[in-house]
Design an enzyme around this catalytic site. Structure first.
Site, mmCIF file in Angstrom:
data_model
loop_
_atom_site.group_PDB
_atom_site.id
_atom_site.type_symbol
_atom_site.label_atom_id
_atom_site.label_comp_id
_atom_site.label_asym_id
_atom_site.label_seq_id
_atom_site.Cartn_x
_atom_site.Cartn_y
_atom_site.Cartn_z
ATOM 1 N N ASP A 42 0.811 -1.220 0.000
ATOM 2 C CA ASP A 42 0.000 0.000 0.000
ATOM 3 C C ASP A 42 0.844 1.270 0.000
ATOM 4 O OD1 ASP A 42 0.964 -0.302 2.597
ATOM 5 O OD2 ASP A 42 -0.964 -0.922 3.409
ATOM 6 N N ASN A 98 -7.179 -2.826 14.463
ATOM 7 C CA ASN A 98 -8.564 -3.123 14.081
ATOM 8 C C ASN A 98 -8.646 -4.328 13.145
ATOM 9 O OD1 ASN A 98 -7.573 -2.142 11.684
ATOM 10 N ND2 ASN A 98 -9.038 -0.461 11.455
ATOM 11 N N HIS A 125 -6.904 -4.757 10.334
ATOM 12 C CA HIS A 125 -6.641 -4.550 8.903
ATOM 13 C C HIS A 125 -5.360 -5.252 8.462
ATOM 14 C CE1 HIS A 125 -4.470 -0.399 9.588
ATOM 15 N NE2 HIS A 125 -3.609 -1.375 9.656
ATOM 16 N N GLU A 138 -9.456 -2.048 5.600
ATOM 17 C CA GLU A 138 -10.081 -1.784 6.894
ATOM 18 C C GLU A 138 -11.296 -2.699 7.087
ATOM 19 O OE1 GLU A 138 -8.320 -0.099 8.738
ATOM 20 O OE2 GLU A 138 -7.727 1.868 7.958
HETATM 21 P P1 PGA Z 1 2.389 -1.542 12.670
HETATM 22 O O1 PGA Z 1 1.198 -1.479 11.660
HETATM 23 O O2 PGA Z 1 3.348 -2.551 12.136
HETATM 24 O O3 PGA Z 1 2.968 -0.152 12.669
HETATM 25 O O4 PGA Z 1 1.806 -1.949 13.990
HETATM 26 C C1 PGA Z 1 0.645 -2.678 11.210
HETATM 27 C C2 PGA Z 1 -0.538 -2.364 10.355
HETATM 28 O O5 PGA Z 1 -1.196 -1.330 10.601
HETATM 29 O O6 PGA Z 1 -0.816 -3.143 9.441
#
Ligand code: PGA
Length: 244
Positions: free
Chosen positions: A67, A136, A138, A143
């Site tokens: 992404d 959450n 994702h 999302e």
């Molecule tokens: P993080 O993010 O590795 O910074 O915890 C993971 C994500 O949001 O997919």
């Protein structure tokens, strides 16, 4: 699902790097799906160390990132393009022509998303997809509510995602939209490696791995994939025994 729990973040990161290196040893021109965020930083640091010691070779590998934020130019310090060059690409022997990160700028984002999907297909599909997980649930920037057959597209970010990422990266502002591979795109990868560390991920890890398969927990889609390895540190694994 193959779930492996490690004593700490460092051990987890080393094991993750080893899986990537083994993949490249078995198939030097592997197509890697790569993730950003704080979780894989340790894995990238370990891969850089292994490269310097001659233990891993990226010269024939392809990569496709999950992404990118909409509206950030590739040289914006908040962009995932900058993240990838800073954490990995600049330090190892990836061929820049084989490195792909979705673009968040351009007049025709929908067309660019379609072309991104086509490039993955033309490269032969993703052999090993690395994933983190948001609080959450994702994966990528898919999302809660993202369909399991979704493809690369422009998505709206959850408020929590924007605020957590602002806090983690100390950015004063972040876009509220992104281009993200879809869950359908991710599920087509031959192998998937999910990483999670820290107690703040414990509850969502348990829900994703042990709870019902539902669009409201995007990572629960991984339960329907036949080849997923999950690497956790102890705090992230601490709620797994709890019945959901
Ligand atoms: P993080 O993010 O590795 O910074 O915890 C993971 C994500 O949001 O997919």
């Amino acid at each position: 699902m193959d779930i492996r729990v490690y004593g700490d973040y460092r051990e987890m990161s080393r094991a993750a790097a080893q899986i990537v290196a083994d993949q490249l040893r078995a198939k030097p021109d592997s197509v890697l799906g790569l993730a950003t965020g704080s979780t894989p930083e340790g894995m990238y640091a370990e891969l850089v160390r292994m490269y310097r010691e001659g233990q891993v070779d990226f010269s024939q590998a392809h990569s496709f990132n999950l992404d990118e934020y909409v509206g950030l130019s590739p040289d914006d310090p908040r962009s995932y393009n900058v993240y990838m060059w800073k954490n990995l690409f600049r330090h190892v022997n990836f061929d820049p022509k084989r490195v792909h990160i979705p673009s968040g700028v351009g007049d025709d984002l929908a067309g660019q998303c379609l072309r991104y999907e086509r490039m993955i297909e033309e490269a032969g599909g993703i052999d090993l997809q690395v994933l983190g997980i948001g609080r959450n649930g994702h994966i990528g920037f898919n999302e809660p509510g993202s369909p399991f057959d979704s493809r690369t597209r422009v998505v709206d970010l959850a408020e929590q995602t924007v605020s957590v990422n602002m806090e983690k990266t100390e950015a004063i502002s972040l876009p509220t939209q992104a281009v993200s591979m879809g869950i359908g795109t991710i599920l087509e990868s031959r192998r998937i490696m999910l990483l999670a560390n820290g107690v703040e991920k414990a509850e969502i890890v348990a829900k994703a791995l042990r709870g019902p398969v539902t669009w409201m927990v995007p990572a629960s889609a991984l339960q329907v994939h036949g080849d997923v390895v999950v690497l956790l540190d102890k705090p992230a694994a601490s709620r797994l025994e709890t019945r959901m």
